[in-house]
Design an enzyme around this catalytic site. Structure first.
Site, PDB file in Angstrom:
ATOM      1  CG  ASP A 175      -7.967   4.417  -1.899  1.00  7.70           C
ATOM      2  OD1 ASP A 175      -6.787   4.038  -2.035  1.00  7.70           O
ATOM      3  OD2 ASP A 175      -8.292   5.613  -1.840  1.00  7.70           O
ATOM      4  N   GLY A 176      -6.834   2.368   0.369  1.00  2.00           N
ATOM      5  CA  GLY A 176      -6.376   2.587   1.741  1.00  2.00           C
ATOM      6  C   GLY A 176      -5.341   1.587   2.228  1.00  2.00           C
ATOM      7  CG  ASN A 177      -4.756  -2.158   0.235  1.00  2.00           C
ATOM      8  OD1 ASN A 177      -5.743  -2.234   0.970  1.00  2.00           O
ATOM      9  ND2 ASN A 177      -4.669  -2.792  -0.912  1.00  2.00           N
ATOM     10  N   GLY A 178      -2.174   1.327   1.426  1.00  2.10           N
ATOM     11  CA  GLY A 178      -0.895   1.999   1.721  1.00  2.10           C
ATOM     12  C   GLY A 178      -0.952   2.713   3.059  1.00  2.10           C
ATOM     13  NE  ARG A 179      -5.036   6.519   2.303  1.00  2.00           N
ATOM     14  CZ  ARG A 179      -6.300   6.702   1.997  1.00  2.00           C
ATOM     15  NH1 ARG A 179      -7.047   7.488   2.737  1.00  2.00           N
ATOM     16  NH2 ARG A 179      -6.828   6.108   0.943  1.00  2.00           N
ATOM     17  CB  SER A 214      -5.966   2.305 -11.895  1.00  2.00           C
ATOM     18  OG  SER A 214      -4.819   3.034 -11.505  1.00  2.00           O
ATOM     19  CD  GLU A 247      -5.116   6.070 -14.975  1.00  2.00           C
ATOM     20  OE1 GLU A 247      -5.661   5.136 -14.348  1.00  2.00           O
ATOM     21  OE2 GLU A 247      -5.484   6.437 -16.107  1.00  2.00           O
ATOM     22  CG  ASN A 248      -2.993   2.001  -9.254  1.00  2.00           C
ATOM     23  OD1 ASN A 248      -3.920   1.242  -8.998  1.00  2.00           O
ATOM     24  ND2 ASN A 248      -2.944   3.244  -8.786  1.00  2.00           N
ATOM     25  NE  ARG A 266      -0.289   3.360  -6.513  1.00  2.00           N
ATOM     26  CZ  ARG A 266      -1.110   3.153  -5.514  1.00  2.00           C
ATOM     27  NH1 ARG A 266      -0.881   2.197  -4.645  1.00  2.00           N
ATOM     28  NH2 ARG A 266      -2.177   3.901  -5.347  1.00  2.00           N
ATOM     29  NE  ARG A 290     -11.498   6.061  -3.625  1.00  2.00           N
ATOM     30  CZ  ARG A 290     -10.732   6.468  -4.615  1.00  2.00           C
ATOM     31  NH1 ARG A 290     -11.292   6.839  -5.742  1.00  2.00           N
ATOM     32  NH2 ARG A 290      -9.424   6.533  -4.493  1.00  2.00           N
TER      33      ARG A 290
HETATM   34  C1  FPP Z   1      -5.300   1.008  -3.444  1.00  2.00           C
HETATM   35  O1  FPP Z   1      -4.789   1.354  -2.165  1.00  2.00           O
HETATM   36  C2  FPP Z   1      -5.110  -0.423  -3.665  1.00  2.00           C
HETATM   37  C3  FPP Z   1      -4.380  -0.967  -4.673  1.00  2.00           C
HETATM   38  C4  FPP Z   1      -3.688  -0.170  -5.692  1.00  2.00           C
HETATM   39  C5  FPP Z   1      -4.204  -2.454  -4.777  1.00  2.00           C
HETATM   40  C6  FPP Z   1      -5.403  -3.281  -4.407  1.00  2.00           C
HETATM   41  C7  FPP Z   1      -5.003  -4.704  -4.319  1.00  2.00           C
HETATM   42  C8  FPP Z   1      -5.471  -5.594  -3.395  1.00  2.00           C
HETATM   43  C9  FPP Z   1      -6.524  -5.283  -2.427  1.00  2.00           C
HETATM   44  C10 FPP Z   1      -4.945  -6.987  -3.270  1.00  2.00           C
HETATM   45  C11 FPP Z   1      -4.482  -7.749  -4.431  1.00  2.00           C
HETATM   46  C12 FPP Z   1      -5.516  -8.092  -5.425  1.00  2.00           C
HETATM   47  C13 FPP Z   1      -5.545  -9.287  -6.090  1.00  2.00           C
HETATM   48  C14 FPP Z   1      -6.453  -9.433  -7.253  1.00  2.00           C
HETATM   49  C15 FPP Z   1      -4.750 -10.447  -5.710  1.00  2.00           C
HETATM   50  P1  FPP Z   1      -3.568   2.372  -2.065  1.00  2.00           P
HETATM   51  O2  FPP Z   1      -2.314   1.595  -2.098  1.00  2.00           O
HETATM   52  O3  FPP Z   1      -3.691   3.418  -3.133  1.00  2.00           O
HETATM   53  O4  FPP Z   1      -3.807   2.969  -0.643  1.00  2.00           O
HETATM   54  P2  FPP Z   1      -3.463   4.439  -0.152  1.00  2.00           P
HETATM   55  O5  FPP Z   1      -4.443   5.370  -0.799  1.00  2.00           O
HETATM   56  O6  FPP Z   1      -3.674   4.344   1.316  1.00  2.00           O
HETATM   57  O7  FPP Z   1      -2.032   4.713  -0.524  1.00  2.00           O
END
Ligand code: FPP
Length: 235
Positions: free
Chosen positions: A21-25, A66, A68-69, A72, A182
């Site tokens: 978790d945290g890619n978006g932030r 997920s 639920e994702n 998005r 997590r």
């Molecule tokens: C949650 O962070 C992350 C995801 C929904 C995607 C995870 C995917 C990857 C790490 C890479 C791709 C994977 C493969 C199998 C190629 P978020 O976007 O909810 O972060 P946030 O809470 O900061 O918004």
């Protein structure tokens, strides 16, 4: 199913699950689109997977998307789908060569057909798992998984043991996670492996996933090693 792995203090966890978790932030902080955060997350994921197997972890389960994702925005989902296409087309052979088995859990019918096909092919190429098993949860939701298993069970019509029920889950044949990590500061399970994590040790990190380094992973393993697992017993 839920056989206690690594119950002794000081042992490396057999099965580690990670909520990435945290890619978006991470992207937002850099004024970049969310898709850039997912790409940075994928890079991090590749490094961590290598590190985890080299550290002695046998099974690594990564929550990639997920159920639920799927609500998005289209643009973000398209970006993630592109990463899946890239990842599975470039890595299935490499994993097989390294002896790492590949498995995907979740509802793949939620994905565009070409990706579902690519994943099915990638799993077919999968090795025997002598060097480990890499599991991706994609289109995954634990409640949905449990309902799928219940629906399979009712057609059988007889009471099931815990082991027999586990064998109907998406994770059939895999031991329960010993450690769940997590990243990204949130302290919740978000519909991930709810049945399987009954006795899993939980580790929450404030680091956003693209910043979660090999050293951070080691800290999580060390925290696990210092825990005493009792599985409801007194000692
Ligand atoms: C949650 O962070 C992350 C995801 C929904 C995607 C995870 C995917 C990857 C790490 C890479 C791709 C994977 C493969 C199998 C190629 P978020 O976007 O909810 O972060 P946030 O809470 O900061 O918004």
């Amino acid at each position: 199913m839920g056989s206690p792995n690594g119950a002794e203090r000081g042992k490396i966890p057999v099965h580690v699950a990670v909520i990435m978790d945290g890619n978006g932030r991470w992207a937002k902080k850099r004024l970049m689109p969310r898709s850039a955060g997912h790409r940075a997350g994928m890079k991090r994921m590749l490094r961590l997977a290598e590190h985890a197997f080299a550290s002695g972890v046998r099974i690594l389960t990564l929550y990639a998307l997920s159920a639920e994702n799927f609500n998005r925005p289209r643009e973000e989902l398209q970006g993630l789908f592109s990463l899946f296409r890239e990842y599975f087309s470039q890595n299935a052979d490499k994993l097989a060569e390294k002896g790492i088995a590949l498995r995907v859990i979740g509802d793949l019918s939620l994905l565009p057909e070409d990706i579902a096909r690519l994943i099915a092919e990638s799993q077919r190429k999968a090795a025997d798992g002598r060097a480990g098993t890499l599991v991706f949860a994609i289109g995954y939701g634990a409640r949905q998984e449990i309902l799928r298993a219940v629906n399979r069970a009712v057609t059988g019509g007889k009471p099931l043991t815990e082991g027999e029920f586990s064998a109907l889950l998406d994770t059939a044949g895999l031991p329960d996670p010993d450690l769940l990590i997590r990243t990204g500061k949130e302290c919740r399970l978000s519909n991930f492996l709810l049945f399987q994590c009954a006795y899993t040790e939980l580790y929450f990190s404030d680091k956003l996933f693209p910043d979660f380094s090999e050293r951070d992973f080691e800290s999580a393993l060390n925290a696990y090693k210092s825990r005493e697992r009792r599985f409801g017993r007194t000692e």
